[in-house]
Design an enzyme around this catalytic site. Structure first.
Site, mmCIF file in Angstrom:
data_model
loop_
_atom_site.group_PDB
_atom_site.id
_atom_site.type_symbol
_atom_site.label_atom_id
_atom_site.label_comp_id
_atom_site.label_asym_id
_atom_site.label_seq_id
_atom_site.Cartn_x
_atom_site.Cartn_y
_atom_site.Cartn_z
ATOM 1 N N TYR A 38 11.018 18.905 27.196
ATOM 2 C CA TYR A 38 12.045 18.856 28.589
ATOM 3 C C TYR A 38 11.264 20.183 28.937
ATOM 4 O O TYR A 38 10.427 21.029 29.021
ATOM 5 C CB TYR A 38 13.262 19.136 28.138
ATOM 6 N N GLU A 39 11.930 20.491 30.555
ATOM 7 C CA GLU A 39 11.161 21.641 31.376
ATOM 8 C C GLU A 39 9.991 20.843 32.660
ATOM 9 O O GLU A 39 9.903 21.892 32.478
ATOM 10 C CB GLU A 39 11.197 22.631 31.258
ATOM 11 N N GLY A 40 9.929 19.641 32.382
ATOM 12 C CA GLY A 40 8.506 19.153 32.822
ATOM 13 C C GLY A 40 7.668 19.427 31.239
ATOM 14 O O GLY A 40 7.208 20.032 30.697
#
Length: 594
Positions: free
Chosen positions: A435-437
């Site tokens: 997550y968060e890229g």
């Protein structure tokens, strides 16, 4: 049942002996961070992490969250713990005093955040997401929006979320379908479906302020057509009281590999009332305001899971009896020696220790750059942390997960069983790489955008920083030169060679750069940790030279640094060789032949 001890002493060493924050008088707020004050804050945070949050980690994992008639129930004990965190003012550490915050530097919030994440990562995400939403509104909201929402978000009486992903699109947000239709009263009607929304619905806050990406009817195609909206769970009356329930709901909870204690929700917006944040079609700019902090926070989560896993692996290795020391019996009064006598177990533990301590210093340095940028208006610091953010997020979460796996391996079969708790650390750490890229996206961002940003001046500034450190320290101590400076110099040359390869081969065939981007992110990460270990070893030796009382602590720090430089940093040569192999080995197969 695993345990956790907050590494207060190690943090104090990094903050004051390595970064010397109290001497950075040009950064507002740092002048108040003397060693005594910092230690007092961290000791109190440690008590909360060790005594309240850590005992709930396994509870949250086992019970998870439940959805009952549209309401998400968090695990037993979470709400009481959340009240204690809130009542202690921990959610307000670095928030704006104008809205009830304490105004402390982000670096202190980062240090405390490590404790809370290591003790109970799923729990800490509730306030973490709120802090991210607070940042976006604080940076881009109107004065009225700030006055309406921020005071309650600072105290976490109201929670916050970020709603980006939809079922048909993840990273490519230009494909989102959520619509925002203007209304006569200036509000917007939000309709759409969002997935993987952490803390999207729960029972610990009286209201939840959702930040939702959506498109206006006249929006241009792609990411240039995305706007950002505040969509509260309960509408807020003019006097600040809560009004009617908004037209939004949690449509389900994701069944996940880890972080079971955090509610990961499917969110449905059915003509919900929303309010535009900032300018139309500028939602991505508003959302990315918080990306440096958010991605640094995820990097922190990664190594924090590695830290708590290492602590428990170390305890096991010191107590578990198996085999005898090949150089002589270590425990003649026992039927076998503790496994920590065996070189391969030592290797395993040293890998864990050198990574987590190096990661801590790297992350704190990054947080100090954010403070320098935001508080002192330092554009060079802003450029440098922008460059380093994908490295912090990508490299440290990869290494954090790897560390948790190594810690699990230390326990052998016991590490594979739920009773010992190690497998939870592995499962929880895994999401940080996604997550968060995803970390693949981080590497593409690093090579595709950050290296060439502003004509490449930020990466050149990094090289000059390393070069300057080497020049300042080289020649003062032959042993230090051999053990720290020369390995750092060699690794930095590998990084420069990789950058040169991209410049010479990436333009004519972009795949040559993109095929090596992941290796470049790791190469860069190793150089950063090498720099941190050289700085820490230098600081530790200075403390010894000045007559520090805890000789063992500083000698251990230097020995751990020597291990990293000798056993981990040489990986830069491997990453460089892989980068220089180019795109051909990666792209050789036709898609149909996989």
């Amino acid at each position: 049942m695993p345990s956790y001890t907050a590494p207060v002493k190690d943090q104090i060493f990094v903050l004051h002996d390595v970064l010397k924050i109290a001497e950075q008088q040009d950064v507002p707020g740092y002048d108040e961070l003397d060693r005594e004050t910092t230690e007092a804050i961290l000791e109190e945070a440690a008590k909360l992490a060790e005594n309240v949050l850590a005992p709930l980690n396994a509870v949250g994992d086992e019970q998870g969250c439940t959805l009952e008639n549209g309401v998400v129930r968090t695990p037993k004990g979470f709400k009481d713990a959340f009240d204690q965190v809130r009542d202690g003012g921990w959610t307000a550490l670095d928030c704006d005093p104008e809205y009830g915050g304490q105004g402390l530097p982000y670096l202190i919030s980062t240090a405390v955040g490590e404790y809370f994440s290591a003790a109970n990562m799923a729990f800490n995400m509730y306030q973490g997401l709120t802090h991210g939403a607070y940042n976006a509104i604080h940076a881009h909201g109107s004065d009225e929006q700030k006055a309406t929402y921020l005071p309650k978000m600072v105290t976490c009486e109201w929670g916050g979320t970020m709603n980006l992903t939809e079922p048909h699109c993840g990273t490519d947000l230009g494909l989102i379908r959520t619509k925002a239709v203007p209304q006569e009263d200036g509000s917007y009607q939000i309709t759409g479906n969002k997935i993987w929304i952490s803390a999207g619905e729960h029972d610990m806050c009286e209201n939840i302020i959702h930040l939702v990406l959506a498109k206006l009817p006249d929006a241009p195609e792609g990411v240039k057509g995305i706007s950002l909206f505040i969509v509260p769970k309960f509408l807020v009356n003019e006097d600040g009281s809560l009004g009617a329930r908004n037209s939004l709901s949690c449509g389900g909870l994701e069944k996940k590999m880890g972080i079971h204690g955090n509610a990961t929700c499917v969110m449905n917006y059915d003509g919900a009332t929303g309010y535009l944040v900032g300018e139309p079609h500028k939602g991505m700019r508003a959302m990315f305001t918080m990306m440096n902090e958010a991605r640094l926070g995820v990097g922190l989560q990664g190594y924090a899971q590695g830290e708590v896993a290492y602590q428990n692996a170390l305890g096991f290795a010191q107590e578990r009896l198996q085999g005898r020391d090949v150089t002589g019996v270590a425990a003649p009064d026992k039927p076998a020696d503790p496994i920590i006598v065996h070189p391969d177990v030592r290797r395993n533990l040293m890998d864990q220790k050198s990574i987590t301590e190096g990661a801590r210093a790297f992350t704190f340095w990054g947080a100090s750059l954010i403070d320098r940028s935001h508080r002192a208006g330092d554009d060079a610091a802003e450029g440098l942390i922008s460059l380093l953010t994908p490295v912090i997020k990508g490299f440290l979460t990869d290494k954090g997960f790897e560390t948790a796996v190594l810690a699990q391996q230390t326990l052998g079969g016991s590490g594979f069983t739920r009773e010992w708790g190690m497998e939870q650390f592995v499962r929880d750490a895994r999401i940080t790489m996604i997550y968060e890229g995803t970390n693949g996206i981080q590497s593409l961002d690093l090579v595709g955008r950050k290296l060439g940003q502003d004509g490449g001046k930020h990466v050149m500034a990094f090289f000059e920083l390393v070069k300057g450190f080497i020049a300042e320290t080289k020649g003062k101590d032959a042993q230090f030169d051999a053990q720290f400076i020369e390995p750092l110099k060699a690794a930095s040359k590998d990084l420069q060679a990789a950058g040169m390869y991209f410049m010479q081969n990436g333009m004519k065939n972009p795949n040559n750069a993109l095929s090596g981007s992941y290796d470049f992110m790791h190469l860069f990460g190793h150089v950063c940790l090498g720099l941190m270990w050289a700085r820490m070893a230098l600081a530790a030796q200075t403390c010894l030279d000045e007559g520090a009382s805890d000789v063992a602590f500083y000698q251990t720090k230097i020995a751990t640094g020597r291990y990293y430089m000798a056993r981990q940093l040489p990986m830069t040569a491997t990453h460089l060789a892989r980068i220089q192999s180019g795109a051909e080995p990666v792209m050789a197969l036709d898609a149909a032949n996989f």
